[in-house]
Design a protein around this motif. Structure first.
Motif, PDB file in Angstrom:
ATOM      1  N   ILE A   1       8.255 -34.261  13.281  1.00  0.00           N
ATOM      2  CA  ILE A   1       8.076 -35.711  13.207  1.00  0.00           C
ATOM      3  C   ILE A   1       7.266 -36.247  14.385  1.00  0.00           C
ATOM      4  N   ASP A   2       7.379 -35.585  15.552  1.00  0.00           N
ATOM      5  CA  ASP A   2       6.629 -36.069  16.723  1.00  0.00           C
ATOM      6  C   ASP A   2       5.125 -35.918  16.548  1.00  0.00           C
TER       7      ASP A   2
ATOM      8  N   TRP B   1      -0.141 -38.220  16.185  1.00  0.00           N
ATOM      9  CA  TRP B   1      -1.583 -37.937  16.128  1.00  0.00           C
ATOM     10  C   TRP B   1      -2.240 -38.635  14.928  1.00  0.00           C
ATOM     11  N   ALA B   2      -1.414 -39.055  13.983  1.00  0.00           N
ATOM     12  CA  ALA B   2      -1.901 -39.846  12.849  1.00  0.00           C
ATOM     13  C   ALA B   2      -1.598 -41.328  13.046  1.00  0.00           C
ATOM     14  N   GLY B   3      -1.246 -41.689  14.269  1.00  0.00           N
ATOM     15  CA  GLY B   3      -0.987 -43.087  14.592  1.00  0.00           C
ATOM     16  C   GLY B   3       0.356 -43.594  14.111  1.00  0.00           C
ATOM     17  N   VAL B   4       1.253 -42.698  13.714  1.00  0.00           N
ATOM     18  CA  VAL B   4       2.509 -43.095  13.057  1.00  0.00           C
ATOM     19  C   VAL B   4       3.708 -42.722  13.928  1.00  0.00           C
TER      20      VAL B   4
ATOM     21  N   CYS C   1      -2.552 -42.350  18.595  1.00  0.00           N
ATOM     22  CA  CYS C   1      -1.414 -42.013  19.445  1.00  0.00           C
ATOM     23  C   CYS C   1      -1.453 -40.511  19.699  1.00  0.00           C
ATOM     24  N   GLY C   2      -0.477 -39.995  20.415  1.00  0.00           N
ATOM     25  CA  GLY C   2      -0.394 -38.569  20.672  1.00  0.00           C
ATOM     26  C   GLY C   2      -1.090 -38.147  21.952  1.00  0.00           C
TER      27      GLY C   2
END
Length: 524
Positions: free
Chosen positions: A34-35, A39-42, A120-121
């Protein structure tokens, strides 16, 4: 090695995009991975067990069409219960999403040129581009083509999908007006040296629980070197940054340990294969960007109008109405800023009054003071890390104080965040509020705010002083009102709050002193 480092080695992070359709079809996400959705902004939103998600979407070069604005509003309305935020990194953020709808949202975003990949990420995040680029008569160079080139080369690039931590960049076009480079991993600051246009480069900025402002690399680079140098610095961080302890994995810690001179040597010898040209510092923005509000002249005789959203939250109705106004009075484009505001460019002087009146009817009037210089993070309404509520409380604060202090002759920044992670830069505001919890002996938990006073990404270039004590959440308006009232009554003409608080002493503004029988006002 941390769990996330192990996970990144097991599955290259951008491959999460291949798994999202599977998760959408089955209706749940593999908890072990889930973390990697970051990287997909979620992200999962609070409470995580309910299964709702929030999504951050990059806006390349901070500019987009009114058609894009309408579609973003539609997505927020159809999938996100009407919640739409503008972040302080020029992005859009949705809430209340579910995994089964994520692929469909991706498909709707793609033709708009908006990108969740790398939002994100532990990767190169969105490149902050000057919202004044191509507009303001004082700009050194239009940085939008450079921002697009940087985004196209570094953001979403598999070569940089596994960095030690997040990596942020900015491109500044008007150094006298913008200071955002101070808090980014790389900040490119345009200026002229002997008549030649180039960039001063700053590295290692980052806030969070341990704040570091960026340091000058000591170079002057040409516009055509921007992407190459950005790639080299990101590569040096990827290969030399720390990975054992995530709390000390940002570039700022590497530069603190080895020094900016040694870091420059690594970049030059291992990644560029040549020496960079030495150069002087660029000019500094006195207020770090917060004086760019309201109606401003463009170089072509038109105007750009900065619209305050109120702590970044704008509902779909207002977003579509704003798009209509940008069509009617501008040229069908809008921009986001790093202060949670939006910009309507290309407005004729003859139309400014009519546009302002229509914006006022939407509570988006451009004649703003504190509303335009106050930002707030997502808070515990949605964020799993936040300890306090932020958006509604800060919007209420702005409503309480704005009219009363609209006559201030200098900008005044208020940044409020729900935890120590500094998503809204509490360490570099005139008043920075960091959310925390205080537990009574009987176990009752209260929301409070620690105060960081007189920080600045402008000329002062410093983090604020953490004051003793804390402000109870229910007294936030009272405390802020008292500080501003004293400042307004006793400041000298043109004196900034940084200068004023230095003159009278920072502890004068300690929460207990202000809220529990403040000593007599200091006279100028």
């Amino acid at each position: 090695m941390s769990d996330i480092e192990t996970l990144k080695k097991e599955l290259p992070p951008f491959e999460i995009f291949d798994l999202i359709p599977q998760y959408a079809a089955q209706g749940f996400i593999d908890p072990e991975r889930i973390d990697l959705l970051k990287w997909a902004g979620v992200y999962p939103q609070r409470p995580q067990e309910d299964g709702f998600l929030m999504m951050r979407v990059r806006v390349p070069a901070a500019e987009f069409s009114t058609a894009t604005m309408r579609e973003v509003a539609n997505i927020a309305e159809e999938y996100g219960r009407g919640f739409l935020d503008v972040t302080d990194r020029q992005a859009f953020q949705f809430h209340w999403l579910t995994i089964d709808k994520i692929p469909e949202i991706f498909k709707r975003l793609e033709p708009l040129g908006l990108h969740p990949k790398g939002a994100c990420g532990d990767t190169v995040r969105a490149v902050i581009a000057s919202p004044l680029a191509g507009l303001d008569a004082r700009e050194i160079i239009d940085v939008r083509p450079l921002a697009h080139a940087m985004e196209g080369t570094l953001t979403g690039n598999p070569d940089f999908q596994d960095l030690p931590r997040k990596f942020k960049m900015s491109l500044t076009a008007v150094p006298e007006l913008e200071g955002i480079h101070m808090i980014n991993d790389i900040g490119f600051l345009a200026h002229r040296v002997n008549g030649e246009v180039g960039f001063d480069v700053w590295v290692g900025g980052g806030l969070g629980a341990v704040a570091h402002l960026a340091k000058r690399l000591g170079v002057f680079i040409r516009p055509d070197e921007i992407v190459e140098v950005g790639r080299a610095i990101a590569g040096a961080y990827r290969d030399h940054g720390y990975r054992q302890n995530r709390k000390k994995s940002r570039l700022k810690f590497l530069i603190k340990d080895i020094g900016v001179e040694k870091f420059r040597e690594i970049v030059e010898t291992e990644y560029l294969g040549r020496k960079l040209t030495d150069g002087p510092a660029a000019p500094t923005a006195r207020f770090g960007g917060n004086d760019v509000l309201g109606v401003n002249p463009q170089a072509d005789g038109l105007n750009y109008v900065v619209v305050a959203t109120t702590v970044g939250r704008i509902n779909p109705h207002k977003a579509r109405a704003l798009a209509d106004l940008a069509d009617r009075y501008g040229k069908g484009v809008l921009r986001t800023t790093a202060f949670q505001n939006m910009v309507i460019p290309h407005v004729k002087s003859a139309d400014v009054a009519a546009l302002s009146a229509e914006l006022a009817a939407l509570d988006l009037a451009p004649k703003t003071t504190l509303r335009g210089t106050t930002i707030a993070c997502t808070g515990n309404q949605f964020c799993r890390l936040a300890l306090t509520e932020t958006k509604e409380r800060t919007a209420n604060l702005v409503d309480h104080i704005e009219a009363k202090f609209s006559g201030l002759d200098v900008p005044f920044t208020i940044n409020l965040t729900g935890c120590s992670n500094a998503c809204t830069r509490y360490q570099v505001a005139d008043l920075g509020f960091m959310g925390a919890n205080k537990t009574d002996p009987d176990g009752t938990v209260h929301e409070v705010y620690n105060v960081h006073l007189a920080g600045s990404i402008g000329q002062a270039q410093r983090t604020g002083t953490k004051l003793k004590g804390a402000v109870p959440a229910e007294r936030l308006n009272e405390y802020t009102d008292a500080v501003l009232a004293e400042f307004q009554a006793n400041k000298q003409p043109g004196e900034s709050f940084v200068e004023y608080s230095d003159r009278i002493g920072h502890e004068h503004f300690a929460p207990d002193a202000v809220l529990n029988g403040h000593k007599a006002l200091v006279t100028a």
